[in-house]
Scaffold this active site. Structure first.
Site, PDB file in Angstrom:
ATOM      1  N   GLU B  51       0.806  -1.226   0.000  1.00  0.00           N
ATOM      2  CA  GLU B  51       0.000   0.000   0.000  1.00  0.00           C
ATOM      3  C   GLU B  51       0.835   1.271   0.000  1.00  0.00           C
ATOM      4  O   GLU B  51       0.412   2.305  -0.497  1.00  0.00           O
ATOM      5  CB  GLU B  51      -0.971   0.006   1.189  1.00  0.00           C
ATOM      6  CG  GLU B  51      -2.098  -1.016   1.067  1.00  0.00           C
ATOM      7  CD  GLU B  51      -1.735  -2.383   1.635  1.00  0.00           C
ATOM      8  OE1 GLU B  51      -0.534  -2.629   1.910  1.00  0.00           O
ATOM      9  OE2 GLU B  51      -2.646  -3.221   1.793  1.00  0.00           O
ATOM     10  N   PHE B 113     -11.267  -7.886  13.575  1.00  0.00           N
ATOM     11  CA  PHE B 113     -10.187  -8.304  12.679  1.00  0.00           C
ATOM     12  C   PHE B 113      -9.884  -7.194  11.667  1.00  0.00           C
ATOM     13  O   PHE B 113     -10.792  -6.667  11.037  1.00  0.00           O
ATOM     14  CB  PHE B 113     -10.571  -9.591  11.946  1.00  0.00           C
ATOM     15  CG  PHE B 113      -9.536 -10.031  10.957  1.00  0.00           C
ATOM     16  CD1 PHE B 113      -8.268 -10.392  11.381  1.00  0.00           C
ATOM     17  CD2 PHE B 113      -9.812 -10.051   9.597  1.00  0.00           C
ATOM     18  CE1 PHE B 113      -7.291 -10.768  10.466  1.00  0.00           C
ATOM     19  CE2 PHE B 113      -8.845 -10.429   8.675  1.00  0.00           C
ATOM     20  CZ  PHE B 113      -7.583 -10.795   9.115  1.00  0.00           C
ATOM     21  N   GLN B 114      -8.634  -6.860  11.531  1.00  0.00           N
ATOM     22  CA  GLN B 114      -8.155  -5.795  10.634  1.00  0.00           C
ATOM     23  C   GLN B 114      -8.818  -4.456  10.928  1.00  0.00           C
ATOM     24  O   GLN B 114      -9.046  -3.652  10.036  1.00  0.00           O
ATOM     25  CB  GLN B 114      -8.320  -6.190   9.158  1.00  0.00           C
ATOM     26  CG  GLN B 114      -7.371  -7.327   8.769  1.00  0.00           C
ATOM     27  CD  GLN B 114      -7.223  -7.524   7.280  1.00  0.00           C
ATOM     28  OE1 GLN B 114      -8.142  -7.291   6.514  1.00  0.00           O
ATOM     29  NE2 GLN B 114      -6.047  -7.974   6.861  1.00  0.00           N
ATOM     30  N   LYS B 163     -17.536  -1.305   5.961  1.00  0.00           N
ATOM     31  CA  LYS B 163     -17.961  -2.256   4.945  1.00  0.00           C
ATOM     32  C   LYS B 163     -19.480  -2.258   4.783  1.00  0.00           C
ATOM     33  O   LYS B 163     -19.995  -2.366   3.668  1.00  0.00           O
ATOM     34  CB  LYS B 163     -17.458  -3.652   5.320  1.00  0.00           C
ATOM     35  CG  LYS B 163     -17.509  -4.635   4.165  1.00  0.00           C
ATOM     36  CD  LYS B 163     -16.827  -5.949   4.522  1.00  0.00           C
ATOM     37  CE  LYS B 163     -16.838  -6.889   3.317  1.00  0.00           C
ATOM     38  NZ  LYS B 163     -16.284  -8.207   3.663  1.00  0.00           N
ATOM     39  N   MET B 480      24.259   9.218   2.390  1.00  0.00           N
ATOM     40  CA  MET B 480      24.070  10.466   3.140  1.00  0.00           C
ATOM     41  C   MET B 480      24.309  10.222   4.630  1.00  0.00           C
ATOM     42  O   MET B 480      24.841  11.090   5.326  1.00  0.00           O
ATOM     43  CB  MET B 480      22.673  11.034   2.881  1.00  0.00           C
ATOM     44  CG  MET B 480      22.509  12.480   3.316  1.00  0.00           C
ATOM     45  SD  MET B 480      23.679  13.609   2.524  1.00  0.00           S
ATOM     46  CE  MET B 480      22.726  14.183   1.117  1.00  0.00           C
TER      47      MET B 480
END
Lengths: 171, 582
Positions: B51, B113-114, B163, B480
């Site tokens: 993502e 969940f999630q 959802k 760097m």
């Protein structure tokens, strides 16, 4: 190396905001995220349709930081208007406190006498205690609570400051 | 009116808003939206591999096309993985709308969940965010979200959709134009401020334009106006990292980038100027160096669309809160109206030419090893044969070398993570840019360390036949970090060596790409040419001098006039005050 702190001044900010979920978290979170101080914060809706809330924030910081705080608050999408009452005064500010004091005998009489001087009201009493309701500036309440501490202060609940610009114009 | 599901309403909204590409990754909490997308082939969905990649692709797409980038991810880990890219877009003012799935409303707060508190987590890394609790509100929220993301100072907006809201139905009608209750970006300048600015500019003896990403965000017209006002006044122009391309590097008035790794002439001109016109930049710490020594002789005009950028770090004499393009157009009109002519800046330019003569971007030549600066210079030279070139970068030395040695003549061609400094930005940004500009040559200039932060997106480029080129300046170090360790910690290289690097050529082949290794100066030109001429995606593993450092450099806490021009000036130790700065 030591970390230097700057001298700060106290400002009362009055905000109108859309009364939506998360608005308080958005504002409180802005202060923590950017390291600003909140001395007190009050919020309640102020329109008949409950669409707008007024938030009053007492903050402190150097003038440059106060200016940034206002600009950052104005940047939040649900914020309608930010007024620095301290800079746009004169203004009225009030805070309400409930002060519970316990004691018997002379302490009890002294507590009532002091309450009278501060124009605090008794809103609850038992044989051994009072709850006083007092309104005023933060300083006045600090003083009252300080005196009661010597007499038998049990606990205090304070609302934080609300304020409005004097005169007929809105904030 | 027939009712539609929340998922269908969302997709209809995206179509009505002109969205062509969505970068996303499916998961449990967005399955209804994915099903709606299945039935709406008008929207192209690009399946990413992580993502974070989706968010940087959306940024690359947005920055290179001027259109908002759109991301679609699931709840919980989908949303948390997107947070870095969202924060990156906030810091660099990139218009982006991120749609996240959420657990159904009745499960919110139950550690389902999630489940993650997406609006809570993203509250301070978005311009605004929403949790939509009913399908009837979805259309107005989506339209409002795009409005907020793309107007004023652009930024990311998150829409969290449970959802059950995706499945429940409501009537949908395309919202009419609306007036937001409180959001009113100020885009038009105060005429009195414009008049003051024009007079200050006309009276200045040593003026300089200090420009930034705001010019690019304002649109290509603003870049044209910047060129016009520079021509009218004859003043020199420098730019931040984010603003490169708004003013042509080929112009004689161009001083190069300013700031920590800016040119000697740009930083000295800032220090000695009597008027700085800051156009869409924000006096970032990489630009100002030590604040109490920043531009001590200059009056400062600051044009910015965001009031909170004014006086945030540097106090200015004249703030102009407006869209940069509008403010420049007003200034140009008034300048002409009042019959101002360019002042004689001969003396100022003579001093600037003196600073230029230091040739601060010079680097040692080598026959044995490829100097990384030379690799960029050769890339620039070779890419001029392409009709349109877009360069993205990761973050580190290679990014600064690209900024210094690649010349940009047009806006929206330089995509880099400036504010947040996100390693892993460049490659997905290149994929997004290639999608928005299918005919352009898109090259991600990368380091061996940062390319590994989102290297999984090679699969995405393969899947969508995107001919992006990854040009790795491989010095086997987090260069760097190593450079700062040399500057500050007597070269104690704590964990800055890139051990166990993959064989990038074999990795390319594993994904069906072309892999090219360039090992010495003799192979450089041909290797770059082969990369450009290869029709598909390419990784170039360009082995460069391992210990090269990026100069010039203003060390943390130093003034513009205390630049280090070469390694001989590095002492290897710093005071605690300087060490404590970023």
């Amino acid at each position: 190396m030591h970390i230097q702190e700057e001298i700060s001044e106290r400002h009362v900010l009055s905000l109108t905001v859309s009364n939506e979920a998360g608005i308080l978290a958005r504002i409180a979170g802005l202060f923590t995220a950017r390291g600003y101080n909140i001395d007190s914060l009050t919020v309640a809706d102020i329109t008949p349709d409950h669409a707008i809330s007024r938030i009053t924030i007492v903050t402190s910081g150097p003038p440059k930081v106060i200016d940034q705080i206002i600009a950052q608050l104005e940047r939040l999408v649900p914020v309608h208007k930010v007024t620095d009452l301290t800079d746009n005064g004169p203004f009225v500010e009030r805070e309400l406190a409930l002060v519970k004091v316990a004691g018997v005998g002379e302490d009890r009489i002294e507590a009532l006498r002091l309450a009278d001087v501060f124009r605090a009201k008794v809103v609850d009493t038992t044989i051994e205690s009072f709850i006083f309701e007092i309104t005023g500036t933060t300083d006045k309440i600090d003083n009252f609570v300080g005196l009661m501490r010597q007499i038998g202060l049990v606990e205090v609940g304070r609302t934080g400051v609300v304020g409005l610009i004097r005169g007929k114009e809105p904030n | 009116m027939a009712e539609k599901s929340g998922a269908d309403i969302l997709v209809e909204c995206l179509i009505d808003l002109g969205v062509e590409v969505v970068f996303g990754y499916p998961g449990g909490a967005v399955l209804p939206i994915y099903d709606a997308l299945f039935n709406h082939p008008k929207i192209r969905h690009v399946l990413v591999r992580h993502e974070q990649g989706a968010t940087h692709m959306a940024e690359g797409y947005a920055r290179s096309t001027g259109k908002p980038g759109v991301v679609l991810v699931t709840s919980g880990p989908g949303a948390t993985n997107a947070v870095t890219g969202i924060t990156d877009a906030l810091m660099d003012s990139i218009p982006m709308v991120v749609i996240t799935g959420q657990v159904p409303t009745q499960l919110i707060g139950t550690d389902a969940f999630q489940e993650a508190d997406t609006v809570g987590i993203t509250r301070h890394c978005t311009k605004h965010n929403y949790l939509v609790k009913s399908p009837g509100k979805l259309a107005s929220v989506v339209h409002e979200a795009f409005h907020i993301a793309t107007t004023g100072r652009p930024g990311p907006v998150v829409i969290d959709i449970p959802k059950n809201v995706q499945i429940a139905t409501a009537p949908y009608r395309k919202p009419e134009s609306f007036e937001h209750a409180s959001y009113r970006p100020q885009t038009e300048a105060d005429p009195a401020a414009i008049a003051s600015a024009v007079e200050m500019l006309a009276a200045a003896e040593r003026p300089i334009f200090y420009t930034g990403g705001g010019v690019i965000n304002s649109g290509p017209e603003a870049s044209t106006l910047l060129r016009e006002i520079a021509a009218l006044t004859g003043a020199p122009v420098t730019s931040t990292l984010m603003g490169l391309g708004a003013f042509p590097a080929s112009s004689g008035q161009w001083l190069g980038m300013l700031g920590m790794h800016g040119t000697y002439e740009a930083n000295w001109a800032m220090n000695k100027a009597d008027l700085i016109v800051c156009v869409g930049a924000r006096f970032d710490d990489r630009v100002t160096g030590r604040l109490d020594a920043f531009a001590p002789h200059a009056k400062k005009i600051h044009i910015d669309i965001d009031r909170s950028s004014i006086n945030k770090t540097v106090e200015v004499d004249l703030p102009i809160i407006a869209d940069v393009g509008n403010a420049l157009a007003d200034m140009i009109a008034l300048w002409k109206d009042r019959g101002h002519k360019a002042a004689d800046l001969g003396e100022w330019w003579a001093r600037i030419d003196g600073w230029r003569a230091r040739n601060s971007l010079a680097y040692p030549e080598s026959r044995e090893e490829i100097m990384p600066q030379e690799a960029i210079a050769q890339l620039y030279k070779a890419s001029r044969s392409a009709s349109d070139v877009i360069i993205t970068t990761e973050v580190g030395q290679h990014q600064m070398w690209a900024a210094q040695h690649f010349g940009f003549d047009a806006p929206n061609k330089w995509l880099t993570s400036g504010g947040l400094g996100t390693m892993g930005y460049g490659f997905p940004a290149a994929i997004g840019a290639q999608l928005g500009n299918p005919d352009s040559l898109v090259v991600c200039v990368a380091g061996d360390a940062s390319i590994q932060m989102n290297i999984q997106e090679m699969g995405t480029a393969s899947q969508y036949r995107l001919p992006v080129k990854i040009f790795i300046l491989n010095n086997e170090y987090m260069g760097m970090v190593r450079q700062w360790q040399e500057l500050t910690y007597e070269s104690r290289y704590s964990n800055s060596y890139s051990d166990s690097l993959p064989d990038f050529v074999k990795l390319a082949e594993a994904y069906g790409w072309t892999g090219i290794r360039i090992e010495g100066p003799q192979e450089l030109e041909a290797g770059i040419r082969q990369m450009i001429d290869t029709p598909g995606p390419v990784i170039v593993d360009c082995r460069v001098a391992k210990l090269s450092n990026c100069f010039p450099m203003i060390p943390s806490g130093a003034a513009h006039t205390d630049m280090l021009l070469d390694p001989s000036q590095v002492e290897g130790v710093m005071s605690d005050e300087a060490k404590a700065l970023v």
